[in-house]
Structure formats: structure tokens, C-alpha cells
Design a protein around this motif. Structure first.
Motif, short mmCIF file in Angstrom:
data_model
loop_
_atom_site.label_atom_id
_atom_site.label_comp_id
_atom_site.label_asym_id
_atom_site.label_seq_id
_atom_site.Cartn_x
_atom_site.Cartn_y
_atom_site.Cartn_z
N TYR A 250 0.87 -1.18 0.00
CA TYR A 250 0.00 0.00 0.00
C TYR A 250 0.90 1.23 0.00
O TYR A 250 1.45 1.62 1.02
CB TYR A 250 -0.91 0.03 1.23
N GLY A 251 1.07 1.82 -1.18
CA GLY A 251 1.89 3.01 -1.29
C GLY A 251 3.38 2.72 -1.37
O GLY A 251 3.80 1.55 -1.36
N CYS A 252 4.16 3.78 -1.44
CA CYS A 252 5.61 3.68 -1.53
C CYS A 252 6.22 4.95 -0.96
O CYS A 252 5.76 6.05 -1.26
CB CYS A 252 6.03 3.49 -3.00
N ASP A 253 7.26 4.79 -0.15
CA ASP A 253 7.90 5.94 0.50
C ASP A 253 9.33 6.20 0.01
O ASP A 253 10.01 7.07 0.56
CB ASP A 253 7.95 5.73 2.02
N ASP A 254 9.80 5.46 -0.98
CA ASP A 254 11.21 5.52 -1.35
C ASP A 254 11.69 6.93 -1.65
O ASP A 254 12.72 7.38 -1.13
CB ASP A 254 11.48 4.63 -2.56
N CYS A 255 10.97 7.64 -2.52
CA CYS A 255 11.45 8.97 -2.93
C CYS A 255 11.37 9.97 -1.79
O CYS A 255 12.13 10.95 -1.76
CB CYS A 255 10.69 9.46 -4.17
N LEU A 256 10.47 9.75 -0.84
CA LEU A 256 10.40 10.62 0.33
C LEU A 256 11.50 10.28 1.32
O LEU A 256 12.18 11.16 1.85
CB LEU A 256 9.03 10.46 1.02
N ALA A 257 11.68 8.98 1.56
CA ALA A 257 12.60 8.54 2.60
C ALA A 257 14.05 8.91 2.32
O ALA A 257 14.84 9.11 3.23
CB ALA A 257 12.48 7.03 2.79
N VAL A 258 14.41 9.00 1.04
CA VAL A 258 15.80 9.24 0.68
C VAL A 258 16.17 10.72 0.68
O VAL A 258 17.34 11.08 0.57
CB VAL A 258 16.08 8.61 -0.70
N CYS A 259 15.18 11.60 0.83
CA CYS A 259 15.44 13.04 0.76
C CYS A 259 16.32 13.51 1.90
O CYS A 259 16.02 13.27 3.08
CB CYS A 259 14.11 13.80 0.80
N PRO A 260 17.43 14.21 1.61
CA PRO A 260 18.32 14.67 2.68
C PRO A 260 17.70 15.70 3.60
O PRO A 260 18.18 15.89 4.73
CB PRO A 260 19.52 15.25 1.92
N TRP A 261 16.62 16.35 3.18
CA TRP A 261 15.97 17.33 4.04
C TRP A 261 15.25 16.67 5.21
O TRP A 261 14.83 17.35 6.16
CB TRP A 261 15.00 18.19 3.23
N ASN A 262 15.14 15.34 5.17
CA ASN A 262 14.50 14.65 6.29
C ASN A 262 15.34 14.69 7.57
O ASN A 262 14.88 14.25 8.62
CB ASN A 262 14.20 13.20 5.93
N LYS A 263 16.55 15.20 7.48
CA LYS A 263 17.34 15.37 8.71
C LYS A 263 16.65 16.36 9.65
O LYS A 263 16.95 16.40 10.85
CB LYS A 263 18.75 15.83 8.40
N PHE A 264 15.71 17.15 9.11
CA PHE A 264 14.97 18.11 9.93
C PHE A 264 13.58 17.58 10.31
O PHE A 264 12.82 18.27 10.98
CB PHE A 264 14.81 19.45 9.20
N ALA A 265 13.24 16.37 9.84
CA ALA A 265 11.92 15.82 10.11
C ALA A 265 11.79 15.45 11.59
O ALA A 265 12.77 15.14 12.27
CB ALA A 265 11.67 14.59 9.24
N VAL A 266 10.56 15.49 12.07
CA VAL A 266 10.27 15.11 13.45
C VAL A 266 9.20 14.03 13.42
O VAL A 266 8.38 13.96 12.51
CB VAL A 266 9.78 16.30 14.30
N GLU A 267 9.22 13.17 14.43
CA GLU A 267 8.21 12.12 14.51
C GLU A 267 6.84 12.74 14.76
O GLU A 267 6.71 13.82 15.35
CB GLU A 267 8.55 11.13 15.62
N ALA A 268 5.81 12.04 14.31
CA ALA A 268 4.45 12.51 14.52
C ALA A 268 4.16 12.69 16.01
O ALA A 268 4.44 11.81 16.81
CB ALA A 268 3.47 11.52 13.90
N ALA A 269 3.60 13.86 16.34
CA ALA A 269 3.26 14.11 17.74
C ALA A 269 1.97 13.40 18.12
O ALA A 269 1.78 13.03 19.29
CB ALA A 269 3.12 15.62 17.97
N ASP A 270 1.08 13.22 17.15
CA ASP A 270 -0.20 12.57 17.40
C ASP A 270 -0.01 11.05 17.28
O ASP A 270 0.30 10.55 16.20
CB ASP A 270 -1.25 13.06 16.40
N ILE A 271 -0.22 10.35 18.37
CA ILE A 271 0.02 8.90 18.36
C ILE A 271 -0.93 8.16 17.43
O ILE A 271 -0.68 7.00 17.07
CB ILE A 271 -0.09 8.31 19.79
N ARG A 272 -2.02 8.80 17.00
CA ARG A 272 -2.95 8.14 16.10
C ARG A 272 -2.35 7.91 14.72
O ARG A 272 -2.86 7.10 13.95
CB ARG A 272 -4.23 8.97 15.97
N TYR A 273 -1.25 8.58 14.40
CA TYR A 273 -0.57 8.35 13.13
C TYR A 273 0.39 7.17 13.18
O TYR A 273 0.87 6.72 12.15
CB TYR A 273 0.19 9.61 12.69
N HIS A 274 0.69 6.71 14.38
CA HIS A 274 1.56 5.56 14.51
C HIS A 274 0.76 4.29 14.27
O HIS A 274 -0.42 4.20 14.58
CB HIS A 274 2.21 5.52 15.90
N GLY A 275 1.42 3.29 13.74
CA GLY A 275 0.73 2.05 13.41
C GLY A 275 0.58 1.12 14.60
O GLY A 275 0.88 1.45 15.75
#
Length: 355
Positions: A250-275
Motif C-alpha cells: 500500500y503506497g511507496c515511500d522511497d522517494c520521500l525517505a531518501v530526501c536529505p531534508w529529512n534530517k529536519f523531520a520530526v516524529e508525529a506528535a499525534d500517536i494516532r498516526y503511529h501504526g
């Protein structure tokens, strides 16, 4: 302090209103808040019409409707003067690229592992909108992927981020992992400067794509995109592409996951987004056994539910065929006569791959 629409003045209250809105948006749980002026987009009509003319939207015929709304927010709502554009992080707790090695388990896109974001984000938008009316007057309309709104160009116009070479939005503050929502308002609020492109010479997102879905930087052919193929595409997937799906169900994250700008990403604050156990790398044989009732029960409240049991199990069978696990061959054999012909076709393909 409350202001009726008659008293409100952008010149008098602009800076104060802006500061109050941003503060309230963060209190509501959004990660970022920016403002764009309600106005036609530059270059969007040209890009969108070329995309549709070349058929790169595949079966997403809904994109052909209400083109004027996608090209100009004021065509959607002529009374709108400003648009609040909100970003909400769903940063994953796991590495999607590492999960590709779990070949006997199904990989679900990070955004779909938890509760349906449409419901969560829209409720936040409505709360923010009600507060805006109570404090400053005016009228509002809220949208989160539910109307013909060109959300990514709108977010770039507001300064939330820019459309990267993979055509997705990238933020200097959130990386690639965030949802976009918008509040259209009749109030005139001081806009933010548009964001500029910061991709530079990087092309990691283009090079990692397993199906070569990017004809050129900043261009996408959805017909080759794994997210499109596993979610939007209803029939059998081209046999030349099935092997490239890997364990992505279901879906694909490859092109998002490899982006170097993700060094500034933060984990979801809302636990409802966690699996949970239903979506965090579930066993393929477990998913293949789902009938319609079990599928609906398992994915109740999840965006996965909307594609239906047939399309989902089709994806699972492609993953089984790609697993290299002979022990899963009987699982696929059991579905070769499924009442859904697309599922049956996928099952026969998986059996052949494992033979």
C-alpha cells in the motif's frame, strides 16, 4: 479580543492577527502554519494541462474535473481573500527503506499506518476555523485532500515548502513527512513569502524510484508510480512492473525517505498516526487470508479500507510472488480460483514466480 467583520482591517490588525493565528494553529496540533493570498497560481495551469494531456494521471479521471478550481483558488470560492495553509507531521518511527528487506512481510506507506489523516486533520481545521470566526469574524471553508485544490502549489505559495524533483512537497522544517490542510477565509491576512526551490543538484529521489516513474526532474508519470499502482489502479498491474513492487502492498515511500531534508523531520506528535499490529509489517500469509468482512474489520478507520479487499489482496499476492519464500506458494495457490478475477490472476502469477 473579538472583532466583527466590519471592524476587522488587515492594515490595522494584520500583524497581530497573523501572530495569533499561528499560535492557535500550533496549539491545535499543527506543526506549521503559513498564509497565502487567494489568487491564481503561476504555471500550474500549464503544468496540469500537460500532465493530463499526456495521460500521466492514469485512471485518476477525477483530476480532469473542475480544472479551473485547481488552477485558481478564487474560482473555487470567489469570496476568499486569504488561505491558511497548515502542515501536520506524520514522521515515521521506522526506516521505510530498511523495511524493504522484510520480504515475507507487507510494507505499508508511513502515512497509512495509523488512523485516516482526513478525519484527524479536518477536525483540527474546523476547530481552528471556528476560533478564527469567533475572534475575527469572516467566513471560512476547510479542505484536506477533499476538493479540487492544488494543495502543493498552494503550500509553496504560502511558504510552507517547495515541490521537489519528485513533485512532492519538501519543507526545511519538516522534511517530507507531513500532511497539508487549508482554511480559506474572507479575511485579508498578511501573506507569507513563497518558498523557493532548495533541491539543488540532488537527484536521490529520482534515482531511487524502482519503476522509473519520473520522466524528468519535477515530472511524474503516475502510471509507473508504485503508490498509484497499489492504491489508485484497479485492474491487474502490468507484469513488467509487478516484480518491482517488492513487498510494498500500500503506497511507496522511497522517494520521500531518501530526501536529505529529512534530517529536519520530526516524529508525529499525534500517536494516532503511529501504526499497530495491523499495519506494522504484517505477515503476508495473514493478509492473504482476509475475506471482505475481515478486511473491513481489520482496517476500519484506516485509509487502507477505501481500496477494498480485492485490490489489497492483489497487492499482497504480488508481494508473495516477490518474496522468494517457497513456503508461501500454497497461500497463493489457495487464491488461484478467487471470485475476484484480478486476485486470481495475481495468485497465479505469484505461484509461477515461486515455482
Amino acid at each position: 479580543m473579538r472583532h466583527t467583520p466590519e471592524i476587522f482591517s488587515a492594515r490595522k490588525w494584520g500583524g497581530l492577527v497573523k501572530e495569533a493565528i499561528v499560535s492557535r494553529a500550533l496549539e491545535e496540533g499543527f506543526s506549521l502554519c503559513r498564509v497565502a493570498r487567494a489568487a491564481p497560481f503561476d504555471r500550474v495551469p500549464e503544468w496540469l494541462r500537460a500532465f493530463l494531456r499526456e495521460g500521466r494521471h492514469g485512471e485518476m479521471t477525477w483530476m480532469e474535473k473542475r480544472l479551473e478550481w485547481r488552477e485558481d483558488p478564487t474560482a473555487l470560492w470567489p469570496e476568499a481573500r486569504s488561505i491558511l495553509v497548515l502542515g501536520e507531521s506524520y514522521g515515521p518511527e521506522f526506516d521505510p527503506l530498511a523495511a524493504l528487506g522484510e520480504r515475507e512481510r507487507g510494507l505499508i506507506s508511513a502515512y497509512a499506518r495509523g488512523r485516516d489523516y482526513h478525519d484527524i486533520v479536518k477536525k483540527r481545521l474546523k476547530r481552528l476555523g471556528r476560533w478564527l470566526i469567533e475572534e475575527f469574524g469572516g467566513e471560512i471553508k476547510v479542505f484536506v485532500d477533499t476538493a479540487p485544490v492544488a494543495e502543493k502549489p498552494l503550500a509553496q505559495a504560502a511558504g510552507l515548502g517547495w515541490q521537489g524533483k519528485h513533485t512532492n512537497l519538501v519543507s526545511r522544517e519538516m522534511g517530507s513527512w507531513f500532511f497539508i490542510g487549508s482554511v480559506f477565509t474572507t479575511l485579508e491576512i498578511e501573506p507569507d513569502p513563497a518558498e523557493t526551490d532548495h533541491c539543488g543538484g540532488c537527484r536521490r529521489c529520482l534515482d531511487i524510484c524502482p519503476t522509473s516513474a519520473f520522466p524528468a526532474p519535477y515530472q511524474l508519470d503516475a502510471r509507473r508510480c508504485i503508490s498509484y499502482l497499489t492504491i489508485e489502479h484497479a485492474g491487474p498491474v502490468d507484469e513488467a512492473l509487478r516484480g518491482k513492487l517488492g513487498n510494498r502492498i500500500y503506497g511507496c515511500d522511497d522517494c520521500l525517505a531518501v530526501c536529505p531534508w529529512n534530517k529536519f523531520a520530526v516524529e508525529a506528535a499525534d500517536i494516532r498516526y503511529h501504526g499497530g499490529s495491523e499495519t506494522d509489517l504484517p505477515a503476508l500469509e495473514e493478509l492473504a487470508a482476509l475475506d471482505d468482512t475481515a478486511f473491513r474489520a481489520r482496517f476500519s478507520g484506516s485509509p487502507i479500507k477505501r481500496i477494498g479487499r480485492g485490490r489489497f489482496v492483489r497487492n499482497v499476492l504480488y508481494a508473495i510472488g516477490n518474496s522468494g519464500a517457497a513456503r508461501l506458494k500454497p497461500v497463493a495457490q489457495g487464491l488461484c480460483d478467487d471470485e475476484d478475477p484480478v486476485v486470481a490472476d495475481a495468485a497465479r502469477w505469484a505461484v509461477a514466480e515461486l515455482s
